[in-house]
Design a protein around this motif. Sequence first.
Motif, PDB file in Angstrom:
ATOM      1  N   ARG A  29       0.830  -1.188   0.000  1.00 46.17           N
ATOM      2  CA  ARG A  29       0.000   0.000   0.000  1.00 46.17           C
ATOM      3  C   ARG A  29       0.872   1.247   0.000  1.00 46.17           C
ATOM      4  O   ARG A  29       1.233   1.794   1.028  1.00 46.17           O
ATOM      5  CB  ARG A  29      -0.934   0.010   1.201  1.00 46.17           C
ATOM      6  CG  ARG A  29      -2.001  -1.076   1.099  1.00 46.17           C
ATOM      7  CD  ARG A  29      -3.135  -0.782   2.027  1.00 46.17           C
ATOM      8  NE  ARG A  29      -4.286  -1.624   1.703  1.00 46.17           N
ATOM      9  CZ  ARG A  29      -5.505  -1.428   2.167  1.00 46.17           C
ATOM     10  NH1 ARG A  29      -5.749  -0.416   2.960  1.00 46.17           N
ATOM     11  NH2 ARG A  29      -6.486  -2.230   1.840  1.00 46.17           N
TER      12      ARG A  29
ATOM     13  N   TYR B  45     -10.538  -1.589   0.029  1.00 45.75           N
ATOM     14  CA  TYR B  45      -9.668  -0.949  -0.960  1.00 45.75           C
ATOM     15  C   TYR B  45     -10.353   0.131  -1.783  1.00 45.75           C
ATOM     16  O   TYR B  45      -9.687   0.973  -2.355  1.00 45.75           O
ATOM     17  CB  TYR B  45      -9.094  -2.006  -1.920  1.00 45.75           C
ATOM     18  CG  TYR B  45      -8.034  -2.862  -1.283  1.00 45.75           C
ATOM     19  CD1 TYR B  45      -6.686  -2.529  -1.361  1.00 45.75           C
ATOM     20  CD2 TYR B  45      -8.383  -3.998  -0.576  1.00 45.75           C
ATOM     21  CE1 TYR B  45      -5.720  -3.307  -0.765  1.00 45.75           C
ATOM     22  CE2 TYR B  45      -7.419  -4.791   0.020  1.00 45.75           C
ATOM     23  CZ  TYR B  45      -6.085  -4.440  -0.076  1.00 45.75           C
ATOM     24  OH  TYR B  45      -5.128  -5.209   0.527  1.00 45.75           O
TER      25      TYR B  45
ATOM     26  N   VAL C 176      -4.690   3.867  -2.436  1.00 45.64           N
ATOM     27  CA  VAL C 176      -4.884   2.462  -2.775  1.00 45.64           C
ATOM     28  C   VAL C 176      -5.980   2.358  -3.824  1.00 45.64           C
ATOM     29  O   VAL C 176      -6.771   3.267  -4.003  1.00 45.64           O
ATOM     30  CB  VAL C 176      -5.256   1.606  -1.540  1.00 45.64           C
ATOM     31  CG1 VAL C 176      -4.128   1.576  -0.548  1.00 45.64           C
ATOM     32  CG2 VAL C 176      -6.537   2.122  -0.894  1.00 45.64           C
TER      33      VAL C 176
ATOM     34  N   ALA D  15      -6.013  -4.315  -4.483  1.00 47.89           N
ATOM     35  CA  ALA D  15      -6.909  -5.392  -4.075  1.00 47.89           C
ATOM     36  C   ALA D  15      -6.601  -6.675  -4.837  1.00 47.89           C
ATOM     37  O   ALA D  15      -6.581  -7.770  -4.254  1.00 47.89           O
ATOM     38  CB  ALA D  15      -8.361  -4.973  -4.305  1.00 47.89           C
TER      39      ALA D  15
ATOM     40  N   TYR E  10     -13.704  -4.308  -2.550  1.00 52.10           N
ATOM     41  CA  TYR E  10     -13.516  -3.062  -3.282  1.00 52.10           C
ATOM     42  C   TYR E  10     -14.900  -2.475  -3.513  1.00 52.10           C
ATOM     43  O   TYR E  10     -15.674  -3.003  -4.310  1.00 52.10           O
ATOM     44  CB  TYR E  10     -12.800  -3.283  -4.612  1.00 52.10           C
ATOM     45  CG  TYR E  10     -12.470  -1.991  -5.317  1.00 52.10           C
ATOM     46  CD1 TYR E  10     -11.247  -1.361  -5.114  1.00 52.10           C
ATOM     47  CD2 TYR E  10     -13.392  -1.385  -6.163  1.00 52.10           C
ATOM     48  CE1 TYR E  10     -10.957  -0.166  -5.742  1.00 52.10           C
ATOM     49  CE2 TYR E  10     -13.107  -0.188  -6.789  1.00 52.10           C
ATOM     50  CZ  TYR E  10     -11.886   0.420  -6.574  1.00 52.10           C
ATOM     51  OH  TYR E  10     -11.612   1.612  -7.198  1.00 52.10           O
TER      52      TYR E  10
END
Length: 440
Positions: free
Chosen positions: A6, A143, A149, A154, A266
């Motif tokens: 990240r 994410y 990010v 992800a 996500y």
Amino acid sequence: MRSPQRKLHPDMKGRTMKPTSLRGIATKAASDKAHRFRNLFGMLSVGFLLWSWRFVNLRAASGVDRQDARSYRENLRENIEGLVQAVQGGRYRAKLVLRRYLPKLNGKLRPLGIPATADKLLQIGVTKILEAIYEADFLDCSYGYRPGVGALDAIGELSAALRSGRYHYLVQADIRSFFDQIDQEKLVELLALRIDDKAFLRLIRNWLKAGILEPDGAVNYPEQGSPQGGSVSPILANIYLHYALDVWFEETVKEHCQGAAHLCRYADDFVCAFEQQADAERFYRVLARRLAKFGLEVAAEKTNRIRFSPVDWKGSGAFEFLGFEFRWGRGRWGQPAIKRRTARKKYRASLASFQEWCRKHCRLPKAVLFAKLNAKLRGYYQYYGIRGNFERLADFYHHARRLLFRTLNRRSQRRSYNWKGFAELIKVFNLARPRICHDF
């Protein structure tokens, strides 16, 4: 601890100099998970909104007032001063949200809400305050719509978890019309767990309740949901799912599992991996009931259970996540390996989009055309160029070349190029070739 991958994207580095007030909020949020923040409304000052202006997209469409960001910028300080006076004086009312509909891959339409420029700016300021609070609370499984990010993070994290060989069963799920189904009162209740500022919460409620101007001129006042397109909507959605899914999975689901369990989310698209089949079956059964407590519904056609194991990789299924298809296959040395390639629907949609783009831009001067074309291709490779996906990238490049050749020859009644001349043309303008950009 946050995973090592990240890292801030390059385009974020120039925007990390936050005001001292935001750094103070972030520090307090990290050190005291039960603290409820006050006096947030007073942070929406002229200086703070001038700083927030750098995050406004100058190319974004204008809202109902037809004032775009560039015209708003011409008298930026005066406009912001008037906005702050209205907000702090209690006279601010959110303008109608302009509704537009975008086509989806399945032929349906995705509703998009476009706020007025002043509302966008104010929402960005509130978003930055919410980020300072909730980045300390959000879990590493989340994410979507977070600074620094994105989807590729992800993909990398999920790939690493599956490669470990610990997980053998998956539950892939999607929430039906998530942004339209958010319970507004429940959302405000969740925000109040961390925010003790009625004026600040009232401002957020103002945006949730703002009328929506439909293309046919009708005005709707939603009783639920948060319009996609507003600057504050993504983080509000993340906060909602943080409590509805992430915390529940971490504190309750894992506690009742006999084996290991892993969540990767996500936005409203998520995959849950389990070591034991019984744990996956139990989670699949209770997921709908859990989401129903927050007014949400599982999209049954996009929610399924599959066996996904390196032990019996030939009998394992496949699944799609964020534009990629995942499956087990044979690696270079004959061992089971995760295979990832562009999902078929995304691949076909990208080619269709490329064809439409060529049709619209084919009459540009060649230098301009190829500069834009190369930028478009590099963007495609930047996302889909992960290890193991070169074959699909090469296929895309091959078909993109053929589409470009056909489009250029249709600009006039006479054929402009044969294949030999076309090959020389793309060589002169150095048409971007496929390449792997990510080694994970």
